[in-house]
Write an enzyme that holds these catalytic residues in place. Structure first.
Site, PDB file in Angstrom:
ATOM      1  N   CYS A  48     129.125 -47.874  35.840  1.00  0.00           N
ATOM      2  CA  CYS A  48     128.832 -48.039  34.339  1.00  0.00           C
ATOM      3  C   CYS A  48     129.687 -47.472  33.552  1.00  0.00           C
ATOM      4  CB  CYS A  48     127.354 -48.056  33.998  1.00  0.00           C
ATOM      5  SG  CYS A  48     126.492 -46.482  34.229  1.00  0.00           S
ATOM      6  N   ASP A  93     126.729 -53.514  26.735  1.00  0.00           N
ATOM      7  CA  ASP A  93     126.052 -53.298  28.007  1.00  0.00           C
ATOM      8  C   ASP A  93     126.783 -53.630  29.342  1.00  0.00           C
ATOM      9  OD1 ASP A  93     124.452 -52.181  29.965  1.00  0.00           O
ATOM     10  OD2 ASP A  93     122.557 -52.785  28.779  1.00  0.00           O
ATOM     11  N   HIS A 122     125.525 -53.234  32.399  1.00  0.00           N
ATOM     12  CA  HIS A 122     124.524 -53.418  33.434  1.00  0.00           C
ATOM     13  C   HIS A 122     124.116 -54.812  33.895  1.00  0.00           C
ATOM     14  CE1 HIS A 122     124.206 -49.243  31.666  1.00  0.00           C
ATOM     15  NE2 HIS A 122     124.088 -48.997  33.185  1.00  0.00           N
TER      16      HIS A 122
END
Length: 385
Positions: free
Chosen positions: A94, A298, A300
């Protein structure tokens, strides 16, 4: 939004034997895009990378700006890193993806301009394709997950190990040396101090190499990505665009509230490329704020690797976030972050000094002390605004 997300979070521990036992990280693979909350109806302005918007009258413009940022997420089924390593970065990549996003923004500003907007199924400039190609998941792309993971070995990180903001900043600095198309000068400001003599020397130096076929074995002899002896030979050398990366720690366990206003100000600067950070073992790319909430992209979400063919356009829809971005309170932010700016500019959180201060050799210097600010050129590190 946070409560719904928490119900669907999965802890993922990579099972590949190639991974170096990274800590568990969070992934949102089961979260449906439709469940992201839209911006609240408020009169407070929304700031996105130096641009000011009204959520009441410019919501479409806000979402168009967000969607135009390159969005790099976990991917699976890409060629094995190093030939025998991981084929997915789910659970450990990430921060590497956030590093890609923030550096991609530097390249977008460099080659397309801050006002460029991506439109679905519309032909884009050739320079856009060149920027995107630099981040594809293959070993010959300059800023690929393969290059970042392998360059991180020199920073003490095994392939598959989670990075912090400082590590990814150092790796991007080294990789930028081989991006002769962008010709960016990249400087990582350590000890919270920007030394102007270093900046001038770096931005006036020539490129040390012509390609990315091989990395220098003596990278330690390079100063912020360029040879310490690089000079202009007395000739006028164009000033190369500067990407300034500043790793910071804004507190001990939590962000010191004294820095909240200054952190917001970073997103109001026209030179801003954003901030990378997040929560422990869960990184985000922060691109702006509204009220006391940070706006972020993001990484993820695991998507299949994009297959490409020579002379064929890259299918790019999965590289743009087409739903409202995430938001989190500044108070929830982990204090370890990295701030990026393009072309230098005003840096209210930092002090610019003409020469390297002698105190930098002292290991007891505190990061971001809250003492009285001093004039540039004084013997001080970073002072709060």
């Amino acid at each position: 939004m946070a409560s719904r997300q928490q119900e669907r979070l999965q802890e993922v521990v990579p099972r590949s034997s190639q991974l170096a036992n990274p800590p568990a990280t969070l992934t949102y693979d089961t979260l449906r895009f439709a469940e992201f909350e839209d911006f609240p109806e408020t009169s407070e302005p929304v700031w996105i990378l130096g641009k000011k918007y009204s959520v009441l009258t410019e919501k479409d413009a806000i979402l168009a700006d967000v969607t135009s940022r390159l969005w790099f997420t976990y991917r699976k089924n890409f060629p094995a890193i190093g030939g025998t390593g991981p084929t997915s970065d789910t659970g450990w990549g990430c921060m590497l993806r956030c590093g890609q996003m923030i550096f991609a923004q530097a390249l977008v500003c460099r080659h397309l301009g801050r006002d460029w907007r991506w439109t679905q199924r519309k032909r884009q400039p050739d320079s856009y394709s060149s920027v995107l190609q630099a981040f594809l998941d293959r070993k010959d792309s300059c800023y690929s997950i393969h290059q970042i993971a392998q360059m991180g070995v020199g920073e003490g990180k095994s392939i598959g190990q989670w990075y912090g903001p400082n590590t990814v900043a150092q790796v991007l600095k080294k990789l930028a040396v081989f991006d002769t198309w962008s010709a960016l000068a990249v400087h990582v400001a350590m000890d919270n101090t920007v030394v102007m003599a270093d900046i001038r020397r770096l931005c006036r130096s020539g490129l040390p190499c012509a390609g990315a076929e091989a990395f220098p074995a003596d990278s330690e002899r390079h100063c912020n990505g360029f040879p310490a002896g690089a000079e202009d030979g007395g000739r006028a050398v164009p000033w190369r665009p500067l990407v300034l990366l500043i790793p910071l720690r804004l507190g001990l366990a939590d962000v010191n509230a004294a820095y909240a206003g200054t952190l917001k100000h970073c997103f109001r600067m026209p030179q801003s490329l954003g901030v990378i950070g997040g929560k422990p073992n869960s990184a985000h790319y922060f691109i702006g704020y509204i009220g006391d909430e940070l706006i972020y992209l993001d990484p993820h979400t695991t998507q299949p690797a994009v297959a490409t063919a020579d002379r064929c356009p890259v299918p790019d829809e999965s590289f743009h976030c087409q739903h409202p971005p995430g938001r989190m309170s500044i108070a929830e932010l982990d204090p370890s972050i990295a701030v990026l700016s393009l072309l230098g500019g005003a840096l209210p959180m930092f002090e610019l000094v003409e020469q390297q201060p002698s105190h930098l050799a002292c290991p007891d210097v505190l990061n971001l002390s809250l003492g009285e600010s001093r004039r540039p050129g004084s013997q001080a590190g970073v002072q709060s605004a």
